[in-house]
Design a protein around this motif. Sequence first.
Motif, PDB file in Angstrom:
ATOM      1  N   PRO A  98       0.836  -1.213   0.000  1.00 53.44           N
ATOM      2  CA  PRO A  98       0.000   0.000   0.000  1.00 53.44           C
ATOM      3  C   PRO A  98       0.868   1.259   0.000  1.00 53.44           C
ATOM      4  CG  PRO A  98      -0.429  -1.364   1.950  1.00 53.44           C
ATOM      5  CD  PRO A  98       0.678  -1.999   1.194  1.00 53.44           C
ATOM      6  N   GLN A  99       0.247   2.389  -0.302  1.00 51.48           N
ATOM      7  CA  GLN A  99       0.965   3.678  -0.325  1.00 51.48           C
ATOM      8  C   GLN A  99       1.526   4.028   1.054  1.00 51.48           C
ATOM      9  OE1 GLN A  99       1.494   5.886  -2.856  1.00 51.48           O
ATOM     10  NE2 GLN A  99       0.519   4.619  -4.420  1.00 51.48           N
ATOM     11  N   SER A 100       0.723   3.807   2.070  1.00 50.14           N
ATOM     12  CA  SER A 100       1.116   4.171   3.430  1.00 50.14           C
ATOM     13  C   SER A 100       2.094   3.139   4.003  1.00 50.14           C
ATOM     14  CB  SER A 100      -0.124   4.253   4.325  1.00 50.14           C
ATOM     15  OG  SER A 100       0.272   4.396   5.667  1.00 50.14           O
ATOM     16  N   ILE A 101       3.183   3.617   4.554  1.00 50.01           N
ATOM     17  CA  ILE A 101       4.168   2.725   5.164  1.00 50.01           C
ATOM     18  C   ILE A 101       3.657   2.162   6.490  1.00 50.01           C
ATOM     19  CG2 ILE A 101       5.491   4.411   6.471  1.00 50.01           C
ATOM     20  CD1 ILE A 101       7.958   2.862   5.075  1.00 50.01           C
ATOM     21  N   ASP A 102       2.638   2.816   7.071  1.00 49.20           N
ATOM     22  CA  ASP A 102       2.047   2.327   8.316  1.00 49.20           C
ATOM     23  C   ASP A 102       1.195   1.086   8.093  1.00 49.20           C
ATOM     24  OD1 ASP A 102       3.227   4.400   9.750  1.00 49.20           O
ATOM     25  OD2 ASP A 102       1.543   5.758   9.350  1.00 49.20           O
ATOM     26  N   ASP A 103       0.667   0.937   6.895  1.00 46.00           N
ATOM     27  CA  ASP A 103      -0.166  -0.229   6.563  1.00 46.00           C
ATOM     28  C   ASP A 103       0.767  -1.404   6.255  1.00 46.00           C
ATOM     29  OD1 ASP A 103      -2.124  -1.991   5.837  1.00 46.00           O
ATOM     30  OD2 ASP A 103      -2.944  -0.752   4.215  1.00 46.00           O
ATOM     31  N   LYS A 104       0.749  -2.428   7.089  1.00 53.62           N
ATOM     32  CA  LYS A 104       1.688  -3.536   6.973  1.00 53.62           C
ATOM     33  C   LYS A 104       1.141  -4.708   6.155  1.00 53.62           C
ATOM     34  CE  LYS A 104       4.145  -2.371  11.145  1.00 53.62           C
ATOM     35  NZ  LYS A 104       4.557  -1.150  10.636  1.00 53.62           N
TER      36      LYS A 104
END
Length: 159
Positions: A98-104
Motif C-alpha cells: 500500500p501507499q502508506s508505510i504504516d499499513d503492513k
Amino acid sequence: LEFRRVLFRSNLSKDKLVSERLKSMEKNIKTQVKVGIFVSAGIILSMFVIFMLDGKKSFFESSMMLFVKFKDISGLRSGATVSLAGVNVGTVKDIRFPQSIDDKMVVVELEVQEKYKSRIRQDSEAAIMTQGLLGDKMVFIKVGTPDSPEIKEGETLRT
C-alpha cells in the motif's frame, strides 16, 4: 538502309525485352505481397490460437477487479489462479504494498470473470492455498451467503 532496319529491329527487341522484364518484376512484386499477407495472417492466427489455448483468461469475456489484503502472501505470484469454491474464475493481476508505510498488509489485485460476480458476496472470504504437487500458491475465495449483498468492482474481500 539495311543498317537502319537492323537498328530498328534491335530497338524493338530491346523495348520488348524491357517490357517483358517489367512485367516479370510486377508479377514478382505481386507474389511477394501475397506471400507477405499470407505469412502475416498465419502469425496473427497462431498468436490467437496460443492465447485461446492458454485457458487462464478468456479473450471475449469481461472481468472485474477485486482486492485482497494479506499479512503474508507466502510465495503467491502474479498470474496465479483465483478459485471460487474450487472453480477457476480468474488470476492474480498484481501484488503490491500500500501507499502508506504504516499499513503492513500486502495488496493483491485479482482479475475475476464477471459472470461469477453473483457468487462473490460481501461476506466472502479469500485465503492463500497450495495448489498441486509443486506447491504453487493460489487465491481461494469462499462463496458468500445469499443474504449478503454482491461485491462490487474495486472492493476488497475479507481474509
